[in-house]
Design an enzyme around this catalytic site. Structure first.
Site, mmCIF file in Angstrom:
data_model
loop_
_atom_site.group_PDB
_atom_site.id
_atom_site.type_symbol
_atom_site.label_atom_id
_atom_site.label_comp_id
_atom_site.label_asym_id
_atom_site.label_seq_id
_atom_site.Cartn_x
_atom_site.Cartn_y
_atom_site.Cartn_z
ATOM 1 N N ARG A 234 0.886 -1.417 0.322
ATOM 2 C CA ARG A 234 0.064 -0.078 0.108
ATOM 3 C C ARG A 234 0.791 1.149 0.158
ATOM 4 N NH1 ARG A 234 -3.303 -2.908 -1.435
ATOM 5 N NH2 ARG A 234 -5.204 -3.522 -0.668
ATOM 6 N N GLU A 263 -3.872 7.907 -5.544
ATOM 7 C CA GLU A 263 -4.125 8.357 -6.399
ATOM 8 C C GLU A 263 -4.730 8.601 -7.081
ATOM 9 O OE1 GLU A 263 -3.356 4.019 -6.165
ATOM 10 O OE2 GLU A 263 -1.789 3.712 -5.669
ATOM 11 N N HIS A 280 0.290 1.755 -9.587
ATOM 12 C CA HIS A 280 -0.803 0.454 -9.907
ATOM 13 C C HIS A 280 -1.428 -0.325 -10.260
ATOM 14 C CE1 HIS A 280 -3.325 0.243 -5.708
ATOM 15 N NE2 HIS A 280 -2.710 -0.999 -6.154
#
Length: 309
Positions: A234, A263, A280
């Site tokens: 994370r 993000e 990601h």
């Protein structure tokens, strides 16, 4: 309650982009599907609006499914498309009778392989030479080789174990830090505590679950000078500002990050040529995504069935 009265919200922005089979399976089982209309991570406020009265299930990405959201929804099943469920208030879900599932197997190899690919690119300075050559410059840079290095894997779940296996093939000495493994005999590598390992490690690879910070200013100060940091966990597990300071001082030679505190990412690390940034995409292989999406759909259907719907 009949399936055709149930609407399913699809949270992940790229769900079924490569293969419609997961959506077809939902439709063939009588569910009405609401696709993420934003094509990005859904904010909490947007999520609360989307979870209207007729939405009873969600194929979840990383949306905030906290107590407030859950209490103001009519959800019966949350099926996370991914391994981690730290974005879901599981205690609140249990109290509200909402079933929660995840897909721990699909992304494992994809994330491990990307970790290795970015590590090799990082230590051999491949992105820098690629950009230079695209600009018409013939600059040869000296890199490092993996053989003989020491790697610290923080978090020894499925992905961490796969990364360790791949590293061993390159003759890297692997150390493991994971408090969840109380029995050291369960781990075929040297078990260490974080503070003792940081000064020894050439590579720190983060694969821990949860969102608590693991690498902050103090931990960065303990690092072996010139270490490389990889984060496929994370975004919250590493202090991005402190990492920038460590890059400035040379304490950290380079880093790869696939996850971020915010993000889409637009922070200071974009200014560092020795940092590889990916949006990601750890699980983004055709094989891994399809398996994960199909598993998420199967979990959702099973959840409704077991709940009696």
């Amino acid at each position: 309650m009949e399936n055709n009265n149930m609407k399913i919200l699809i949270g992940p922005s790229s769900f079924a982009d490569q293969d419609r089979a997961p959506l077809v399976k939902l439709e063939n089982n009588g569910y009405s599907v609401l696709i993420n209309p934003f094509r990005r991570k859904i904010t909490k406020e947007e999520l609360m609006e989307l979870l209207a009265e007729d939405v009873h299930g969600i194929i979840a990405g990383l949306e905030t499914l906290d107590r407030e959201v859950l209490e103001n929804s009519h959800l019966k099943v949350i099926s996370r498309c991914g391994a981690g469920i730290s974005n879901v208030d599981t205690s609140a879900a249990k109290e509200l009778g909402i079933r929660v599932y995840n897909t721990p197997f699909g992304p494992t190899r994809a994330v491990a392989e990307l970790t290795m690919g970015c590590l090799l690119s990082l230590i051999r300075q491949v992105p820098l030479m690629d950009r230079s050559l695209h600009d018409g410059k013939w600059n040869k840079l000296i890199g490092r080789q993996l053989k003989g290095m020491k790697a610290l894997i923080i978090g020894f779940g499925r992905i961490g174990q796969n990364v360790a296996q791949l590293l061993k093939a390159f003759e890297v000495e692997v150390m493991v830090c994971d408090p969840m493994f109380s029995n050291k005999s369960d781990v075929p590598h040297v078990m260490v505590n974080l503070e003792d390992a940081l000064p020894q490690a050439d590579i720190i690879s983060l694969h821990a679950s949860g969102s608590e910070q693991i690498i902050g200013p103090r931990e960065l100060s303990l690092l072996k000078r010139g270490a490389f940091i990889l984060n496929a966990a994370r975004g919250e597990v590493i202090d991005e500002s402190a990492l920038a300071d460590a890059l400035d001082s040379g304490q950290v030679a380079g880093a790869w990050l696939d996850t971020f505190n915010q993000e889409p990412y637009s922070g200071v690390l974009k200014n560092y040529q020795q940092v590889i940034l990916t949006p990601h995409v750890g699980s983004y292989t055709a094989e891994g995504r399809l398996q994960m999406e199909l598993d998420a759909v199967e979990n959702l259907i099973r959840g409704f069935r077991e709940a009696g719907f």
